[in-house]
Design a protein around this motif. Sequence first.
Motif: not given
Length: 468
Positions: A145-151, A361-364, A405-408, A410-414
Motif C-alpha cells: 500500500a505504501v509503495a502504491d501510494a508513493a507511485a 476511495i480511488d475517485a477521492c 510527500v503530500t500525495m503519498t 494522502v493516498t496511504a491514509c486510504y
Amino acid sequence: MTNEQLAFLLFGANFSIGLLILFRQCFFRQQLTRTAPHMDGQAAAGVKPEIKCASTRRLNLTMITRSHAQTRNSRNSAEALSEFQKGCLKSTFMSHIRHEANFMRDNLSSDVQLPPKYPSERAPAVYSLALLLRLLSRSAHVREAVADAAAIGFFTAAALALCWLADLNTDSLSHQMVLLSREMASDASANIHFLPSFLMLGLLGYVVSRWREFLVNCHTVQARIHDIGVSIGMAMKDGKQEEARRNLFRLYRYLNVVHGMTYASVVPQLPRSAEGYVRLGLLLPTEVQVLKSMENKQRDALIGWVGATIEGMVQGGQLSASVDYNLSYMINGLRGICARHHDLFVRNMPNLWLATARVLIDACILLNATVIALNTHSGYSHLTSPLSVAEQQVLLAVSIAWAIVTMTIVTACYWIPWSMINELAQPFGADSYDDYNLDALLGSTERTIFANLRVTFDRPAILQAQDE
C-alpha cells in the motif's frame, strides 16, 4: 536550462519513477518476512537532575523505574513476537506419533509420555510506538500500500510539472483553464471525501468483528472437545479395564482428527486427506477406507463415530448412564461449532459494498491528486514583480517535492486501512502477526483430552492413599 526543458525533464523523471514502482508491485510482490522484529529497548540518555528534596527524589526514581519497565516490556514483547513467528513455522501436532500402548499406561507410570508442549496461539499485544511501526513495516499488505501510494505521489508530481508549464504565462488561456480546473476540483474533493471515509470505517468495523468471531469460534471448538473429554473421563466406572481404555483411546484419536480436519484448509502443515492421519497413529487404514466413501463429509462422519463409541461404552457398562443425558447436546454442539468455522468464510462483506467503497476511495484519491497537481502558482502568481527564471525553477522543485510527500501521505491514509481489510479478512496462514497459530489450539486440546480421558486410571491408588 529553460523552464520548458526543466518541466519536461521533471515530468519524465517522476512519471518514470512512478511506472517503475508500479511494475515492481505487479511482478515482484514481496512475501512477509519470516524474521520477527527485534527491538533493543534503550533507556533515554539524559542529564541526571539535581535532587533537591525527598519528593523530587521519589519522582525521579519513579520516572527511571518507568523508563526501565518500558524498556523491559518492549524487549519482552519483541522476544515474544519472535517466538510466535518461530512457532508458526513448525507443527507440534504433526511432530509425534500416538501409540495405544502409551495411552493405556497408568498416570503414575514412568514410561507414559504426554503430548508435546504447544506454542503461543497469538502474538502478544504491543504498545511501544517503535515496535508498532516495525510491525507495520513487516506487513506485506502495508508495504504494498505504501509503495502504491508513493507511485501515485510521483505521478502527481509529473502532472504538476505539466500544469506548472501551462500556468507559467498568466495572460494565456491555459492559465485560465488551470484556475478553473483547480476551483472545480477543489469543490468536488471537499464534497466527496466524507462518503469514502464512512464506507472505509464500516468495512474496518465489519472485518475486525469477523476476525474476532473466528477467534471466538476456534476457542469454542476447543471447549466442545474439552467438554466431551472431561465428561467421558469422569464417568468411567472402571479405569483399570483394558477394553474401556481401548475405547478411550479410540475417542482420543477421533476427537483429534475431528479437530485437525476442521482446520485442514487453513493450516498447510495438516494432512489434506484422511490417509495423512494414519502415520500419526490417529486413524487405522480400515477407518480411512470407510471415511473416503464419505467424500467431503468425513469430519461429520467422525463426529458420528464419537457419539457411537460413547453410546457403545454406556451400553457396555463402561460409562455411567448419566452420560446419555448430555450426549446429544455434546455431539450436536461439536458438529455445529465445527460447521460454523467453515460458515464464517462465506460470511464476507457484500461485494457491492467492497466495490463501491474501492471506487469512491480511488475517485477521492484522483481528485486529491488533481487538486495538488493544479496548485502550481497559487502562492506567487499574484506578485506584482515577476520572479526570475531561477526563482521559478526553485519554486517548481519545491512544489514537486511537496506534491510527492503530500500525495503519498494522502493516498496511504486510504490504502493502508484498505490493506488492513485484506489482512484481517484472512486470519489464518501465519503470514501476519495478527494471524492465529491454530497448531497451538490443536496441541492444547490434545494435551487436555489426554489428561481428561485418563483421570480414572489411577483412582484406586488415590482412594487407597486417602484411606491410609
